[in-house]
Motif scaffolding. Sequence first.
Motif, PDB file in Angstrom:
ATOM      1  N   GLY A 146      18.507  27.910 -44.031  1.00  0.00           N
ATOM      2  CA  GLY A 146      17.696  27.779 -42.631  1.00  0.00           C
ATOM      3  C   GLY A 146      16.318  27.259 -42.724  1.00  0.00           C
ATOM      4  N   GLN A 147      15.928  26.793 -44.004  1.00  0.00           N
ATOM      5  CA  GLN A 147      14.687  26.362 -44.046  1.00  0.00           C
ATOM      6  C   GLN A 147      14.972  24.891 -44.927  1.00  0.00           C
ATOM      7  OE1 GLN A 147      11.333  27.575 -43.871  1.00  0.00           O
ATOM      8  NE2 GLN A 147      12.564  28.954 -42.583  1.00  0.00           N
ATOM      9  N   SER A 148      14.195  23.749 -44.362  1.00  0.00           N
ATOM     10  CA  SER A 148      14.380  22.620 -45.088  1.00  0.00           C
ATOM     11  C   SER A 148      12.799  21.855 -45.001  1.00  0.00           C
ATOM     12  CB  SER A 148      15.545  21.431 -44.647  1.00  0.00           C
ATOM     13  OG  SER A 148      15.228  21.084 -43.255  1.00  0.00           O
ATOM     14  N   SER A 193      19.136  29.032 -38.652  1.00  0.00           N
ATOM     15  CA  SER A 193      20.149  30.004 -38.772  1.00  0.00           C
ATOM     16  C   SER A 193      21.021  29.686 -40.022  1.00  0.00           C
ATOM     17  CB  SER A 193      21.093  30.074 -37.645  1.00  0.00           C
ATOM     18  OG  SER A 193      22.119  28.859 -37.655  1.00  0.00           O
ATOM     19  N   GLY A 194      21.065  28.460 -40.469  1.00  0.00           N
ATOM     20  CA  GLY A 194      21.639  28.388 -41.809  1.00  0.00           C
ATOM     21  C   GLY A 194      23.137  28.165 -41.488  1.00  0.00           C
ATOM     22  N   TRP A 195      23.642  28.408 -40.297  1.00  0.00           N
ATOM     23  CA  TRP A 195      25.145  27.905 -39.829  1.00  0.00           C
ATOM     24  C   TRP A 195      25.301  27.065 -38.573  1.00  0.00           C
ATOM     25  CZ3 TRP A 195      28.904  29.944 -42.457  1.00  0.00           C
ATOM     26  CH2 TRP A 195      28.485  30.871 -43.445  1.00  0.00           C
ATOM     27  N   ILE A 196      26.197  26.075 -38.775  1.00  0.00           N
ATOM     28  CA  ILE A 196      26.359  25.093 -37.652  1.00  0.00           C
ATOM     29  C   ILE A 196      27.893  25.691 -36.897  1.00  0.00           C
ATOM     30  CG2 ILE A 196      26.671  22.815 -37.207  1.00  0.00           C
ATOM     31  CD1 ILE A 196      24.961  21.999 -39.433  1.00  0.00           C
ATOM     32  N   GLU A 197      27.569  25.635 -35.631  1.00  0.00           N
ATOM     33  CA  GLU A 197      28.932  26.052 -34.922  1.00  0.00           C
ATOM     34  C   GLU A 197      29.622  24.568 -34.664  1.00  0.00           C
ATOM     35  OE1 GLU A 197      27.989  27.584 -31.085  1.00  0.00           O
ATOM     36  OE2 GLU A 197      26.540  29.111 -32.123  1.00  0.00           O
ATOM     37  N   ASP A 214      32.067  28.124 -37.724  1.00  0.00           N
ATOM     38  CA  ASP A 214      30.789  27.740 -38.226  1.00  0.00           C
ATOM     39  C   ASP A 214      30.821  27.216 -39.488  1.00  0.00           C
ATOM     40  OD1 ASP A 214      30.312  28.707 -35.634  1.00  0.00           O
ATOM     41  OD2 ASP A 214      29.010  30.460 -36.581  1.00  0.00           O
ATOM     42  N   PHE A 215      30.098  26.410 -39.993  1.00  0.00           N
ATOM     43  CA  PHE A 215      29.948  26.130 -41.490  1.00  0.00           C
ATOM     44  C   PHE A 215      28.539  26.261 -41.927  1.00  0.00           C
ATOM     45  CE2 PHE A 215      28.833  21.592 -41.577  1.00  0.00           C
ATOM     46  CZ  PHE A 215      28.981  21.214 -40.238  1.00  0.00           C
ATOM     47  N   SER A 216      28.332  26.449 -43.191  1.00  0.00           N
ATOM     48  CA  SER A 216      27.019  26.389 -43.523  1.00  0.00           C
ATOM     49  C   SER A 216      26.368  25.039 -43.496  1.00  0.00           C
ATOM     50  CB  SER A 216      27.092  26.932 -45.161  1.00  0.00           C
ATOM     51  OG  SER A 216      27.703  26.269 -45.929  1.00  0.00           O
ATOM     52  N   CYS A 217      25.154  25.140 -43.297  1.00  0.00           N
ATOM     53  CA  CYS A 217      24.317  23.984 -42.788  1.00  0.00           C
ATOM     54  C   CYS A 217      24.160  22.822 -43.952  1.00  0.00           C
ATOM     55  CB  CYS A 217      22.704  24.362 -42.494  1.00  0.00           C
ATOM     56  SG  CYS A 217      22.057  22.689 -42.136  1.00  0.00           S
ATOM     57  N   PHE A 218      24.569  21.823 -43.601  1.00  0.00           N
ATOM     58  CA  PHE A 218      24.576  20.680 -44.992  1.00  0.00           C
ATOM     59  C   PHE A 218      23.177  20.292 -45.190  1.00  0.00           C
ATOM     60  CE2 PHE A 218      25.150  18.805 -40.769  1.00  0.00           C
ATOM     61  CZ  PHE A 218      23.944  17.736 -40.652  1.00  0.00           C
ATOM     62  N   CYS A 229      15.096  24.574 -40.474  1.00  0.00           N
ATOM     63  CA  CYS A 229      15.811  23.416 -40.733  1.00  0.00           C
ATOM     64  C   CYS A 229      16.390  23.154 -39.168  1.00  0.00           C
ATOM     65  CB  CYS A 229      17.131  24.029 -41.443  1.00  0.00           C
ATOM     66  SG  CYS A 229      18.346  22.732 -41.509  1.00  0.00           S
ATOM     67  N   ARG A 230      16.309  21.889 -38.899  1.00  0.00           N
ATOM     68  CA  ARG A 230      16.765  21.225 -37.537  1.00  0.00           C
ATOM     69  C   ARG A 230      18.178  21.548 -37.052  1.00  0.00           C
ATOM     70  NH1 ARG A 230      14.328  16.001 -34.571  1.00  0.00           N
ATOM     71  NH2 ARG A 230      16.330  15.682 -34.091  1.00  0.00           N
ATOM     72  N   PRO A 231      19.074  20.795 -38.036  1.00  0.00           N
ATOM     73  CA  PRO A 231      20.508  20.971 -37.590  1.00  0.00           C
ATOM     74  C   PRO A 231      20.840  22.192 -37.368  1.00  0.00           C
ATOM     75  CG  PRO A 231      20.253  19.332 -39.577  1.00  0.00           C
ATOM     76  CD  PRO A 231      18.914  20.127 -39.320  1.00  0.00           C
ATOM     77  N   CYS A 232      20.533  23.263 -37.860  1.00  0.00           N
ATOM     78  CA  CYS A 232      21.009  24.696 -37.811  1.00  0.00           C
ATOM     79  C   CYS A 232      20.149  25.545 -37.099  1.00  0.00           C
ATOM     80  CB  CYS A 232      21.443  25.055 -39.074  1.00  0.00           C
ATOM     81  SG  CYS A 232      20.083  25.675 -40.221  1.00  0.00           S
TER      82      CYS A 232
END
Length: 365
Positions: free
Chosen positions: A289-291, A302-306, A279-283, A296-299
Amino acid sequence: MSEEKKQVEKIREAFEQEFGRFVDLRNKLSDLGLAAAENLQREISEFKTRHTGKKSEIANAKKLIGRVAPEERGSFGQFVQSVEKRIVTAIDESESALNDYILKAKTERERVDVTLPGRRPRVGHLHLITLLRQQIEDIFVSMGYSIEDDREIETDYYNFDALNIPDGHPARESQDTFYTTTGFALRSQTSTVQIRAMERRGAPIRIIAPGRVFRRDTPDPTHVPMFHQIEGLCVDKGITMAHLKGTVAEWLRRLFGEGTKVRMRPSYFPFTEPSAEFDFSCFKCSGTGQSDGARCRPCKGSGWIELGGCGMVHPNVLENCGVDPQVYSGFAFGFGLERMCALMYALDDIRLMFENDVRFLGQFR
Ligand SMILES: [Zn+2]
């Protein structure tokens, strides 16, 4: 009235009746299209031959002139001529009106209106999948990797056996993999390219293999039966899991920025041991986890993207390719491009990328 004159009178009446449809043609033409006018042109030409040709009734009637009594011959002759003249003139007038109209309509159609704005050719550009693939390829080339490509139709051996996927593994089922009628498989992952490259080049080797793969998925917003993968392979002496994590972290940093972090979770794949998902930390939210004050939508907060799977190449796989696992070790990783694109551009439906709607594609240059 003599019999002969009655006969000619009949010819005239018959002509007038049949000619009815061509009467006043000049005034009717404006409602006709060009195609209808051209049909009419053929009809009138046939009509003309029938009524004025050598075998026409009026031509036969002329032969009667010699048969009438000498004292009536003069007036009868004049009568026949007047009828013939009427027929010829009537047809000629209609025909020339029709020809004029067709000529004018054709000229009109072919006329160039120089005041119209020109048609600007649309400038094309690369597809968003291609753009992302090229960006990732550039990163890996700068890290000393070469790009490998190979066939999309494979034998069971390259698609499964060589990758240490045992008989009876669910991936081999025909509900998951497309098979040709002659028993070949459409590759279900680009790992086949790694096998062929290792067979050909041996170790050490550092490659990435981007390409299309095929799986029997019913299309929905997150699945399509054909998608793009990029797989990486590095085999050398003394390669460890640390190299794997460093490499994955480095290319993701180059793609998404310096602050990008990577984490690995234990997993299982037949062709790697040990195996992990990365996983990588959400761009978007940089891992918070908040935008924009919301989840946050992409993650999904969770703050992480698989992103994909990875691991140390299984010794059986190395052996299958003629590489000695006592001497060499290596890592491999793979991920899907569509999913990445969908995340980066916030697409609700990955099928958008394959519908080839230029209104959609034109937004990504
Ligand atoms: Zn996020």
